[in-house]
Scaffold this active site. Structure first.
Site, PDB file in Angstrom:
ATOM      1  N   HIS A 159     -20.274   0.953   5.269  1.00 21.54           N
ATOM      2  CA  HIS A 159     -21.305   1.354   4.540  1.00 21.54           C
ATOM      3  C   HIS A 159     -20.904   0.822   2.969  1.00 21.54           C
ATOM      4  O   HIS A 159     -20.609   1.352   2.111  1.00 21.54           O
ATOM      5  CB  HIS A 159     -21.250   2.970   4.431  1.00 21.54           C
ATOM      6  CG  HIS A 159     -21.431   3.509   5.760  1.00 21.54           C
ATOM      7  ND1 HIS A 159     -21.110   4.923   5.632  1.00 21.54           N
ATOM      8  CD2 HIS A 159     -21.930   3.191   6.706  1.00 21.54           C
ATOM      9  CE1 HIS A 159     -21.275   5.373   6.980  1.00 21.54           C
ATOM     10  NE2 HIS A 159     -21.835   4.314   7.482  1.00 21.54           N
TER      11      HIS A 159
ATOM     12  N   GLU B  73     -21.220   5.390  17.457  1.00 18.62           N
ATOM     13  CA  GLU B  73     -22.526   4.479  17.440  1.00 18.62           C
ATOM     14  C   GLU B  73     -21.733   3.350  18.573  1.00 18.62           C
ATOM     15  O   GLU B  73     -22.152   2.088  18.639  1.00 18.62           O
ATOM     16  CB  GLU B  73     -22.103   3.489  16.228  1.00 18.62           C
ATOM     17  CG  GLU B  73     -22.482   4.455  14.932  1.00 18.62           C
ATOM     18  CD  GLU B  73     -23.637   4.884  14.529  1.00 18.62           C
ATOM     19  OE1 GLU B  73     -24.547   4.567  15.549  1.00 18.62           O
ATOM     20  OE2 GLU B  73     -24.117   5.472  13.681  1.00 18.62           O
TER      21      GLU B  73
ATOM     22  N   HIS C  58     -28.314   2.745   5.129  1.00 19.61           N
ATOM     23  CA  HIS C  58     -27.090   3.405   5.705  1.00 19.61           C
ATOM     24  C   HIS C  58     -25.947   2.460   5.657  1.00 19.61           C
ATOM     25  O   HIS C  58     -24.876   2.572   5.218  1.00 19.61           O
ATOM     26  CB  HIS C  58     -27.646   3.482   7.360  1.00 19.61           C
ATOM     27  CG  HIS C  58     -26.546   3.825   7.958  1.00 19.61           C
ATOM     28  ND1 HIS C  58     -26.665   4.906   9.065  1.00 19.61           N
ATOM     29  CD2 HIS C  58     -25.161   3.696   8.153  1.00 19.61           C
ATOM     30  CE1 HIS C  58     -25.434   5.133   9.682  1.00 19.61           C
ATOM     31  NE2 HIS C  58     -24.751   4.452   9.146  1.00 19.61           N
TER      32      HIS C  58
ATOM     33  N   HIS D 256     -18.895  -2.002  11.562  1.00 25.53           N
ATOM     34  CA  HIS D 256     -19.898  -1.232  11.091  1.00 25.53           C
ATOM     35  C   HIS D 256     -19.225  -0.620   9.883  1.00 25.53           C
ATOM     36  O   HIS D 256     -18.168  -0.155  10.112  1.00 25.53           O
ATOM     37  CB  HIS D 256     -20.645  -0.207  11.850  1.00 25.53           C
ATOM     38  CG  HIS D 256     -21.553   0.784  11.191  1.00 25.53           C
ATOM     39  ND1 HIS D 256     -22.582   0.379  10.360  1.00 25.53           N
ATOM     40  CD2 HIS D 256     -21.350   1.905  11.172  1.00 25.53           C
ATOM     41  CE1 HIS D 256     -23.027   1.339   9.836  1.00 25.53           C
ATOM     42  NE2 HIS D 256     -22.308   2.585  10.403  1.00 25.53           N
TER      43      HIS D 256
ATOM     44  N   GLU E 214     -21.538 -20.014  -1.699  1.00 27.09           N
ATOM     45  CA  GLU E 214     -21.392 -20.097  -0.474  1.00 27.09           C
ATOM     46  C   GLU E 214     -21.991 -19.288   0.754  1.00 27.09           C
ATOM     47  O   GLU E 214     -21.628 -19.465   2.106  1.00 27.09           O
ATOM     48  CB  GLU E 214     -19.714 -19.769  -0.281  1.00 27.09           C
ATOM     49  CG  GLU E 214     -18.726 -20.511  -1.195  1.00 27.09           C
ATOM     50  CD  GLU E 214     -17.770 -21.113  -0.541  1.00 27.09           C
ATOM     51  OE1 GLU E 214     -17.087 -20.001  -0.075  1.00 27.09           O
ATOM     52  OE2 GLU E 214     -17.182 -22.136  -1.006  1.00 27.09           O
TER      53      GLU E 214
HETATM   54  P1  13P Z   1     -18.508   7.688  13.778  1.00 28.38           P
HETATM   55  O1  13P Z   1     -17.537   8.716  12.800  1.00 28.38           O
HETATM   56  O2  13P Z   1     -19.079   8.403  15.039  1.00 28.38           O
HETATM   57  O3  13P Z   1     -17.879   6.480  13.971  1.00 28.38           O
HETATM   58  O4  13P Z   1     -19.626   7.404  12.763  1.00 28.38           O
HETATM   59  C1  13P Z   1     -19.523   6.994  11.544  1.00 28.38           C
HETATM   60  C2  13P Z   1     -20.810   6.274  10.997  1.00 28.38           C
HETATM   61  O5  13P Z   1     -20.707   5.258  10.103  1.00 28.38           O
HETATM   62  C3  13P Z   1     -22.085   6.545  11.590  1.00 28.38           C
HETATM   63  O6  13P Z   1     -23.132   5.532  11.411  1.00 28.38           O
HETATM   64 ZN    ZN Z   2     -22.560   4.352   9.529  1.00 31.26          ZN
END
Ligand code: 13P
Ligand code: ZN
Length: 270
Positions: free
Chosen positions: A141, A116, A210, A139, A169
């Site tokens: 999940h 990413e 995602h 980033h 908040e």
């Molecule tokens: P990477 O292992 O390449 O960082 O990817 C993980 C991920 O969350 C892809 O969106």
């Molecule tokens: Zn991801």
């Protein structure tokens, strides 16, 4: 040279990534983090004239030429970062046109930066234009934010308003709201450019079905942003199927914005 594992930015990165894992936001290799560091923060720890390897970035990041980044590795598990930082992360400098990462430390098993990287570097560029102090793109999940993208409208104003209504908040922590991308193929320059475009107007960008991206001046602030949005989503997922009796009204949200001196996203309150 001092041991780079004792550098304050490295200690903070490892602690933050471990904390993300402990929050359940980063299963397997899920998630990635990039931290921009200044040359003077690393000078005591590595010889910046000693490039170990050159790795093509796959796009032109010329706005960030000469900048240094500590970035998680592709395919690497957040769970393992604390035990082997040099295998699971890398520190590189971008060359003159931003098409090559000059590796200075890490990716010790021959690996490379996250898939990413486009979303990270393009988001750094976008956020630096809004806030010169931006240093972090994160980033992950988180389960409730992800769940919410299956059952809630993805319209940004509606998504933001729901989150603001879930915890007092929220409007103070992310007055700029949350932008949302529809499901797209991850790991591409296209999703990178789309994310950066969304980063022009908000520090949080949800990737439907995602995960989420956050940006901020430091690791704590960025972690806290995602933590707050995820908490709000958790409340939403607890109550969405129940009859609503009360909420935080727009007039209350305005009082909050006024009291905490934040400028909320124009047009998002009635
Ligand atoms: P990477 O292992 O390449 O960082 O990817 C993980 C991920 O969350 C892809 O969106
Ligand atoms: Zn991801």
């Amino acid at each position: 040279m001092k041991d780079i594992l004792t550098a304050p930015f490295m200690v903070e990165m490892i602690r933050t990534i471990t904390n993300m894992y402990n929050h359940g936001w980063d299963e397997r290799n899920g998630g990635n983090v990039s931290l921009m560091v200044n040359e003077n923060e690393i000078a005591e720890y590595i010889d910046v004239s000693n490039t170990l390897r050159e790795i093509p970035t796959g796009f032109n990041a010329s706005d960030l030429a000469g900048k240094y980044f500590l970035v998680t590795g592709t395919g690497k598990y957040f769970k393992n970062v604390q035990y082997d930082p040099a295998k699971n992360m890398g520190l590189f400098r971008l060359n003159g046109d931003g098409t090559t990462a000059e590796l200075l430390w890490g990716y010790s098993d021959g690996g490379k930066f996250t898939s990413e990287l486009p979303a990270h570097l393009m988001s750094h560029t976008a956020r630096l234009k809004v806030n010169l102090n931006n240093r972090v793109v994160m980033h992950c999940h988180p389960a409730n934010l992800l769940a919410m993208t299956y059952v809630h409208s993805l319209e940004e104003r509606e998504f933001t308003r729901t989150l603001w209504q879930m915890c007092t908040e929220c409007i103070v922590v992310f007055p700029d709201g949350v932008n949302v991308l529809p499901w797209m193929l991850c790991g591409t320059n296209e999703i990178g450019a789309a994310t950066a475009e969304k980063m022009k107007t908000a520090r949080l960008v949800v990737w439907a079905q995602h995960g989420i991206y956050g940006a901020g001046a430091d690791l704590d602030e960025t972690f806290g942003l995602i933590e707050t949005a995820e908490k709000a989503s958790e409340i939403y997922m607890k109550i969405a199927h129940l009859p609503m009796k009360n909420t935080i009204k727009d007039e209350d949200l305005k009082v909050l914005a006024e009291a905490f001196k934040v400028e909320y996203r124009k047009g998002y309150l009635e």
